[in-house]
Design a protein around this motif. Sequence first.
Motif, short mmCIF file in Angstrom:
data_model
loop_
_atom_site.label_atom_id
_atom_site.label_comp_id
_atom_site.label_asym_id
_atom_site.label_seq_id
_atom_site.Cartn_x
_atom_site.Cartn_y
_atom_site.Cartn_z
N PHE A 183 38.08 28.09 43.72
CA PHE A 183 39.10 29.32 43.63
C PHE A 183 39.71 29.65 42.46
O PHE A 183 40.63 29.19 42.14
CB PHE A 183 40.15 28.93 44.80
N ASN A 184 38.84 30.49 41.78
CA ASN A 184 39.28 30.94 40.23
C ASN A 184 38.90 32.29 39.85
O ASN A 184 38.13 32.83 40.73
CB ASN A 184 38.73 29.80 39.44
N SER A 185 39.11 32.72 38.65
CA SER A 185 38.82 34.00 38.29
C SER A 185 38.71 33.95 36.80
O SER A 185 39.28 32.95 36.36
CB SER A 185 39.86 35.17 38.60
N ILE A 239 37.47 32.41 50.64
CA ILE A 239 38.65 32.96 49.77
C ILE A 239 40.01 33.07 50.66
O ILE A 239 41.29 32.74 50.04
CB ILE A 239 38.24 34.36 48.99
N TYR A 242 41.45 29.50 51.07
CA TYR A 242 41.97 28.93 49.91
C TYR A 242 43.21 29.87 49.69
O TYR A 242 44.34 29.19 49.18
CB TYR A 242 41.05 29.25 48.93
N GLY A 243 43.09 31.22 49.91
CA GLY A 243 44.43 31.95 49.56
C GLY A 243 45.53 31.69 50.26
O GLY A 243 46.85 32.00 50.08
N TYR A 248 47.53 27.49 45.55
CA TYR A 248 46.40 28.37 45.09
C TYR A 248 47.02 29.89 44.68
O TYR A 248 46.21 30.61 44.28
CB TYR A 248 45.38 28.44 46.04
N ILE A 288 36.87 36.47 42.34
CA ILE A 288 37.11 35.09 42.44
C ILE A 288 35.65 34.46 42.62
O ILE A 288 35.52 33.39 42.05
CB ILE A 288 38.14 34.97 43.58
#
Length: 337
Positions: A183-185, A239, A242-243, A248, A288
């Motif tokens: 879970f990143n960008s 997403i 996770y969000g 996060y 993401i």
Amino acid sequence: MKVHLQVEGAPDKVRDSVREIGELGADGLFTFEGPHDVFFPLVVAAGEADLELMTNVAIAGPRSAVHLAHSAWDLQCYSGGRFRLGLGSQIKAHIEKRYGAQWGKPASRMAEQVAAIKAIFAAWEGQAPLKFRGEFYTHTLMPPNFNPGPNPFGPPPVLMGALGPLMTRKAAEVADGLLVMPFNSARHLAQRTAPALAQGLQESGRSVADLQVIAQAMVAVGGTEAQLAAAVDGVATLIAFYGSTPNYRPVLEVEGWAELQPLLNAMSKTGDYAGMRALITEEMVRTIGIVGSPDECAAEIENRFGAMASDVCCYFPFYSPSREDLADLVGGLHASR
């Protein structure tokens, strides 16, 4: 870039899954601590294919460092030196309510547990007596009948999963490798992960050569319009999950979507998973996650992670890519080496 795929953990499916991953040309496989044990499938995998093996991740807090060290030592032997122990912290609710364990100072606990495992390995290798005393853990007893002795393939690397700057910094200080949270960008990696990584290495007197970085990506890959739509929906669903977690929120925050997190969290508490999914736009999925044809996904993974990571673990949440698309994705990533 080396490619690792998730192995099926169900006992009746492990062997076929391992063989398929090998036939696709992947470099390794990993287990996820979900509905099945995170270590047992790798015992099977060690004898089925000549692939790198990794827990991604074993939840560290509820386990003793001695338990983890024994599991890792044995898997390193069974696999002929192909095992890496990936550890993660999870979040407070799961540690206390699912595992029934204690929570507190997760980054410090994780770092200390990694140090404890390394001290146990050192004792087994005959490098030093076991005299580990920390804030959370004490290990000072290792009679000969509990000591397996030196590992013929050397101690396995110990990796830490991280998202926030504190955990990332701790990983850079003590671990052999960093598992970058999926879970990143690109913006979060540049603004939060990279500086924390550099700081941890500097504070520990280590260099980038002392730490392997393994990227993780939620991949929506499809060779046809219908396949890609199903893939995007699967990644969007993960997403949203996770969000909903407060820990996060920083990823959403750097992208200007911080207000989404409390909405997702509130919906998760009422079980409105369809409503959560509806809040995730295609822009969010592309920011993401990784989206496109196999060639497009391979190029985006290399573009986003190539300067930082040597390996990537690919996730395909809630959908199954075609065998052809998977093979093309693996081939495309190998071509970027």
